[in-house]
Design a protein around this motif. Structure first.
Motif, PDB file in Angstrom:
ATOM      1  N   ASN A 163       0.846  -1.197   0.000  1.00  0.00           N
ATOM      2  CA  ASN A 163       0.000   0.000   0.000  1.00  0.00           C
ATOM      3  C   ASN A 163       0.876   1.240   0.000  1.00  0.00           C
ATOM      4  N   GLY A 164       0.480   2.231  -0.776  1.00  0.00           N
ATOM      5  CA  GLY A 164       1.236   3.494  -0.827  1.00  0.00           C
ATOM      6  C   GLY A 164       1.356   3.968  -2.250  1.00  0.00           C
ATOM      7  N   GLY A 165       2.467   4.639  -2.552  1.00  0.00           N
ATOM      8  CA  GLY A 165       2.604   5.142  -3.917  1.00  0.00           C
ATOM      9  C   GLY A 165       3.994   5.660  -4.207  1.00  0.00           C
ATOM     10  N   MET A 199       3.374  -4.789 -13.006  1.00  0.00           N
ATOM     11  CA  MET A 199       2.476  -3.631 -13.041  1.00  0.00           C
ATOM     12  C   MET A 199       1.055  -3.967 -13.486  1.00  0.00           C
ATOM     13  N   ASP A 200       0.826  -5.232 -13.881  1.00  0.00           N
ATOM     14  CA  ASP A 200      -0.554  -5.598 -14.218  1.00  0.00           C
ATOM     15  C   ASP A 200      -1.268  -6.238 -13.021  1.00  0.00           C
ATOM     16  N   ARG A 201      -0.671  -6.157 -11.842  1.00  0.00           N
ATOM     17  CA  ARG A 201      -1.334  -6.735 -10.668  1.00  0.00           C
ATOM     18  C   ARG A 201      -2.531  -5.869 -10.244  1.00  0.00           C
ATOM     19  N   LYS A 202      -3.540  -6.560  -9.684  1.00  0.00           N
ATOM     20  CA  LYS A 202      -4.751  -5.866  -9.215  1.00  0.00           C
ATOM     21  C   LYS A 202      -4.368  -4.868  -8.124  1.00  0.00           C
ATOM     22  N   GLY A 203      -4.890  -3.659  -8.240  1.00  0.00           N
ATOM     23  CA  GLY A 203      -4.617  -2.647  -7.214  1.00  0.00           C
ATOM     24  C   GLY A 203      -3.511  -1.671  -7.602  1.00  0.00           C
ATOM     25  N   ARG A 228      -1.310  -7.474  -3.982  1.00  0.00           N
ATOM     26  CA  ARG A 228      -0.759  -8.741  -3.470  1.00  0.00           C
ATOM     27  C   ARG A 228       0.408  -9.173  -4.365  1.00  0.00           C
ATOM     28  N   VAL A 229       1.589  -9.324  -3.745  1.00  0.00           N
ATOM     29  CA  VAL A 229       2.806  -9.669  -4.505  1.00  0.00           C
ATOM     30  C   VAL A 229       3.446 -10.896  -3.850  1.00  0.00           C
ATOM     31  N   PRO A 230       3.769 -11.931  -4.633  1.00  0.00           N
ATOM     32  CA  PRO A 230       4.378 -13.112  -4.015  1.00  0.00           C
ATOM     33  C   PRO A 230       5.722 -12.809  -3.362  1.00  0.00           C
ATOM     34  N   ALA A 231       5.969 -13.431  -2.210  1.00  0.00           N
ATOM     35  CA  ALA A 231       7.209 -13.163  -1.462  1.00  0.00           C
ATOM     36  C   ALA A 231       8.441 -13.545  -2.254  1.00  0.00           C
ATOM     37  N   GLU A 232       8.283 -14.447  -3.241  1.00  0.00           N
ATOM     38  CA  GLU A 232       9.454 -14.820  -4.060  1.00  0.00           C
ATOM     39  C   GLU A 232       9.939 -13.647  -4.914  1.00  0.00           C
ATOM     40  N   ASN A 233       9.142 -12.569  -4.985  1.00  0.00           N
ATOM     41  CA  ASN A 233       9.564 -11.371  -5.731  1.00  0.00           C
ATOM     42  C   ASN A 233      10.445 -10.444  -4.897  1.00  0.00           C
ATOM     43  N   LEU A 234      10.717 -10.834  -3.651  1.00  0.00           N
ATOM     44  CA  LEU A 234      11.610 -10.031  -2.818  1.00  0.00           C
ATOM     45  C   LEU A 234      13.013 -10.049  -3.431  1.00  0.00           C
ATOM     46  N   ILE A 235      13.639  -8.864  -3.512  1.00  0.00           N
ATOM     47  CA  ILE A 235      14.987  -8.758  -4.102  1.00  0.00           C
ATOM     48  C   ILE A 235      15.971  -8.616  -2.951  1.00  0.00           C
TER      49      ILE A 235
END
Ligand SMILES: Cc1cc2nc3c(=O)[nH]c(=O)nc-3n(C[C@H](O)[C@H](O)[C@H](O)COP(=O)(O)OP(=O)(O)OC[C@H]3O[C@@H](n4cnc5c(N)ncnc54)[C@H](O)[C@@H]3O)c2cc1C
Length: 281
Positions: A163-165, A199-203, A228-235
């Motif tokens: 959440n945020g921007g 960037m095509d994720r909902k929200g 909602r972003v999968p934790a495997e996307n953590l860098i």
């Protein structure tokens, strides 16, 4: 004395014939694929996606990236990168290099800190010019003090909820991926992580921003509403993103400095041409 782009810079002692060859090949690409269209792209306020593919085929996007992800690093040093920056500046449209090369700020944190799965998933299509990646650090509340950023990513099972921007994001309207700085922990630099957000994720929503210059570079404000972003996307490690952000700024500063010098040469060339043509009284 000639007053062209090349004449305004003394020969760099760090350039050899391989730097000259690269400059010539990028210049040929720019003359053929950019200069006939750049005024239209400035008016359109963005670059066409096909340009990324063409730049990849010409070896521009992959310059100095590892071969295993579709780049070519063998035989290229930091000065080849600066040659590229100079040549991209030569048409006199600042947004060209900024937007065509946003992977230069969006991709390095993934290659430096990301999992092998993330590197394999993201880097090849970006370096092939099929996908566009941008970097999201700055927020409406401020950009200089990165340690104070407010966008949150809260763990929920196997996902993060964001959440945020973000504000002033180069290539933000066209980006497929955003390397995003988020707060996963407490206050300050130690609570920041980097998260790859599709960037095509909902929200996810984005708004085009108008600017004084860099017109052909699309710039966006981006809003995250329970994304909602999968934790495997953590860098890299959770709460370990700040170092990745700072390390990125080093090469960005070098490129920006070379860009400023090259654009000064463009201004001198334009002024000299105009002075030579103009007839007074
Ligand atoms: C065309 C464009 C493209 C951009 N692209 C991206 C992008 O792709 N990704 C991204 O994340 N960001 C991007 N940015 C944002 C850019 O990184 C920020 O604008 C920059 O970091 C400054 O942040 P700010 O604009 O919030 O200014 P602020 O941080 O609010 O600073 C405003 C002024 O106050 C001064 N100031 C700030 N702190 C202090 C202090 N402690 N002491 C004294 N003076 C201070 C600053 O020098 C500045 O003059 C872009 C900006 C522009 C204009």
């Amino acid at each position: 004395m000639t007053h062209d782009f090349d004449a305004w810079r003394a020969r760099s002692p760090f350039y050899d014939e391989t730097h000259d060859q690269l400059a010539q090949s990028v210049r040929t690409f720019i003359e053929r694929e950019v200069e006939p269209y750049i005024d239209q792209w400035e008016a359109d306020r963005e670059l066409p996606r096909e340009l990324h593919k063409k730049a990849a085929e010409a070896g521009i996007l992959g310059l100095r990236y590892p071969e295993e992800y579709g780049g070519h690093s063998e035989g290229f040093d930091a000065f080849h990168g600066l040659v590229l920056t100079e040549e991209l500046a030569r048409p006199g449209a600042g947004g060209l290099g900024a937007s065509l090369m946003t992977h230069g700020i969006g991709l390095p944190p993934i290659l430096a800190m990301g999992s092998e799965e993330l590197k394999q998933r993201i880097a090849p299509p970006v370096l092939a010019g099929e996908k566009i990646i941008a970097l999201g650090i700055t927020e409406a509340s401020g950009g200089s003090d990165v340690a104070k950023l407010r966008t949150t990513a809260k763990r929920d099972g196997d996902d993060y909820i964001v959440n945020g921007g973000k504000m002033f994001i180069t290539s933000g309207m066209r980006a497929d991926y955003l390397t995003t700085a988020v707060r996963t922990g407490g206050d300050g630099a130690g609570g920041i992580s980097l998260l790859l957000i599709e960037m095509d994720r909902k929200g996810v929503s984005r708004t085009r921003l108008e600017k004084m210059g860099w017109h052909c570079s699309d710039t966006a404000s981006i809003h995250f509403d329970d994304v909602r972003v999968p934790a495997e996307n953590l860098i890299g490690p959770e709460n370990g993103g700040f170092m990745g952000i700072m390390r990125n700024f080093n090469s960005e500063r070098l490129g920006m400095a070379m860009g400023c010098c090259a654009f000064a040469r463009v201004c001198l060339r334009e002024a000299a041409d105009y002075a030579a043509q103009r007839e007074t009284f």
